[in-house]
Design a protein around this motif. Structure first.
Motif, PDB file in Angstrom:
ATOM      1  N   ALA A   3     -32.295  49.509  -7.162  1.00  0.00           N
ATOM      2  CA  ALA A   3     -32.396  50.261  -5.916  1.00  0.00           C
ATOM      3  C   ALA A   3     -33.135  49.460  -4.852  1.00  0.00           C
ATOM      4  CB  ALA A   3     -33.084  51.602  -6.158  1.00  0.00           C
ATOM      5  N   LYS A  52     -29.885  57.047  -4.292  1.00  0.00           N
ATOM      6  CA  LYS A  52     -29.649  57.656  -5.598  1.00  0.00           C
ATOM      7  C   LYS A  52     -30.907  57.613  -6.457  1.00  0.00           C
ATOM      8  CE  LYS A  52     -24.711  56.645  -5.948  1.00  0.00           C
ATOM      9  NZ  LYS A  52     -23.672  55.990  -6.758  1.00  0.00           N
ATOM     10  N   THR A  53     -31.799  56.662  -6.159  1.00  0.00           N
ATOM     11  CA  THR A  53     -32.987  56.452  -6.986  1.00  0.00           C
ATOM     12  C   THR A  53     -34.291  56.644  -6.221  1.00  0.00           C
ATOM     13  OG1 THR A  53     -31.740  54.813  -8.248  1.00  0.00           O
ATOM     14  CG2 THR A  53     -34.115  54.812  -8.539  1.00  0.00           C
TER      15      THR A  53
END
Length: 110
Positions: A3, A52-53
């Motif tokens: 990420a 997403k992270t």
């Protein structure tokens, strides 16, 4: 860790796009305009993967803090923009804020 690599790529792409934005002369010059569109497209795609992270607030703090410094450096090196003491101190404070947020905040993805 991926990420943060995506975020670094997003920042670099955004810096390239923003640097080309001045050269595009209001989107009247073709190739700089193409670089702007591609740079921002890549930047936002990679940022979407980052989110997403990494929490949105943390990712955006890093994006904007590092981006401000890199854009200012690019403008200084490539476009002759002057950076006075106040600008340098302000950018140092932005970077310090991002570091504090990442090292000490429970919001940051560790």
């Amino acid at each position: 860790m991926n990420a943060y690599l995506y975020l670094a790529g997003a920042i670099v792409a955004e810096v390239i796009g923003t640097t080309a934005l001045k050269a595009s002369d209001g989107f009247t010059k073709f190739w700089p305009s193409v670089i702007v569109v591609i740079g921002y497209g890549i930047a936002f795609y990679l940022l979407s993967l980052t989110l997403k992270t990494i929490p949105t607030g943390v990712a955006y703090a890093i994006w904007s803090g590092v981006g401000v410094v890199l854009i200012a450096l690019a403008a200084w090196l490539l476009q002759g923009q002057k950076l006075d003491d106040a600008a340098i101190i302000g950018m140092a404070l932005v970077v310090a804020g991002v570091v504090v947020m990442n090292l000490f905040s429970k919001t940051a993805a560790h």
